[in-house]
Design an enzyme around this catalytic site. Structure first.
Site, short mmCIF file in Angstrom:
data_model
loop_
_atom_site.label_atom_id
_atom_site.label_comp_id
_atom_site.label_asym_id
_atom_site.label_seq_id
_atom_site.Cartn_x
_atom_site.Cartn_y
_atom_site.Cartn_z
N LYS A 69 51.24 26.01 33.68
CA LYS A 69 51.81 27.32 33.93
C LYS A 69 52.52 27.23 35.27
O LYS A 69 51.88 27.08 36.31
CB LYS A 69 50.72 28.40 33.95
CG LYS A 69 51.25 29.80 34.31
CD LYS A 69 50.12 30.81 34.40
CE LYS A 69 50.66 32.18 34.80
NZ LYS A 69 49.57 33.18 34.95
N ILE B 107 53.06 32.58 30.11
CA ILE B 107 51.75 33.23 30.29
C ILE B 107 52.06 34.47 31.10
O ILE B 107 52.33 34.41 32.29
CB ILE B 107 50.74 32.28 30.96
CG1 ILE B 107 50.51 31.07 30.05
CG2 ILE B 107 49.42 33.02 31.22
CD1 ILE B 107 49.58 30.02 30.62
N TYR C 168 43.44 28.33 49.24
CA TYR C 168 43.00 28.53 50.62
C TYR C 168 42.78 27.25 51.40
O TYR C 168 43.23 27.12 52.53
CB TYR C 168 41.73 29.40 50.69
CG TYR C 168 41.38 29.80 52.11
CD1 TYR C 168 42.11 30.79 52.76
CD2 TYR C 168 40.36 29.17 52.81
CE1 TYR C 168 41.83 31.14 54.06
CE2 TYR C 168 40.07 29.52 54.12
CZ TYR C 168 40.80 30.50 54.75
OH TYR C 168 40.53 30.84 56.05
#
Length: 296
Positions: free
Chosen positions: A166, A208, A111
């Site tokens: 990831k 993942i 954000y």
């Protein structure tokens, strides 16, 4: 457990809820036992798939503590501890470390859109405060900022406990750049089930995964075959489950995967707002594919 050599299928575990909306620890325990039995290589708790934005800090901690206790050293437990506040991220990570998790999965600050310098500051401050391994998590579609391959490589070179990433930007060129530039031992995991076999064939280390919640044994095999470079077996499993992979994201994660697990009688189909029940037309497609694959 040492996660620095972790490869294969790492499930981003759902958080089961009871009908009244509380955490269903019995189902959570059963899911962990099932993944161990089915050959999953690692478990992430309190990630996006675990609906962590709707969990309290104490609930996060209770899931981490429970996972460590139930797994009892049989499978690595990695905790999602990201925040858009560096101070909070450090606090969450220290708490997770104190609860005995084996590593941390830390998403880019969301954000507030930090600059590249801000991203490096965030992860560098964290790395200085914890002693267990950190896996970076890049998912710009959710966070609004991008841990580019150059930033990831710089952080890994500067901090020995930043051990992997990831990568979920959806760009195959990110994988090729990471693989070609990484230091020895730095692990690269796909955050996209669909791209993971391709990334592994190029030299990545696994996924993942969301779909591993539903097909843990076969997804573990898919990761093994693709890491080994066995294209024949990789293609066989990939094309078998390609439609199911798409259906896992027909609505926002984790709505479809929890609907699937409910159909398998693993959990209640219960979410916390703003997550909600799956649209019936989409659910019918999902159920039809699961029946076709003899999952239900």
């Amino acid at each position: 457990m040492n996660i620095e050599n972790l490869q294969g299928s790492i499930v981003a575990l759902v958080t089961p809820f009871t009908k009244n909306g509380e955490i269903d620890f019995n189902s959570f325990d059963n899911l962990i036992e099932w993944h161990i039995a089915e050959g999953t290589n690692g478990i992430v708790v309190c990630g996006t798939t675990g609906e962590t934005p709707t969990l309290s800090e104490d609930e996060d901690a209770s899931l981490m503590e429970r996972a460590v206790k139930v797994s009892n050293g049989r499978i690595p437990i990695i905790a999602g501890t990201g925040s858009n506040s560096t101070i909070d991220c450090i606090a969450y990570s220290k708490r997770a470390e104190s609860l005995g998790v084996d590593g941390l999965l830390v998403v880019a600050p969301y954000y507030n859109k930090p600059t590249p310098a801000g991203l490096k500051l965030h992860f560098s401050m964290l790395a200085a405060e914890v002693n267990i391994p950190i896996i970076l998590y890049n998912v710009p579609s959710r966070t609004g900022c991008d841990i580019t391959p150059n930033i990831a490589i710089e952080l890994a070179n500067e901090h020995k406990n930043i051990v992997g990433i990831k990568e979920a930007a959806g760009k195959i060129e990110y994988f090729t750049e990471l693989i070609s530039k990484r230091k020895e031992g730095f692990k690269i995991y796909s955050g996209d089930d669909y791209l993971s076999p391709i990334a592994n064939l190029l030299g990545a280390d696994g996924c993942i995964s969301v779909i591993a919640n539903v097909i843990p044994a076969d997804f573990s095999k898919l990761m093994k075959y693709s890491i080994e470079g066995n294209t024949k077996e990789t293609n066989k499993l990939f094309y078998k489950y390609i439609e199911l992979m798409d259906l896992m994201f027909i609505e926002s994660n984790p709505i479809p995967v929890k609907a699937a697990l409910s159909e398998m009688n693993k959990i209640e189909e219960k979410y916390r707002a703003p997550m909600c029940q799956m649209e019936m037309a989409n659910k019918e497609q999902l159920i039809s594919e699961m029946k076709k694959l003899n999952i239900i």
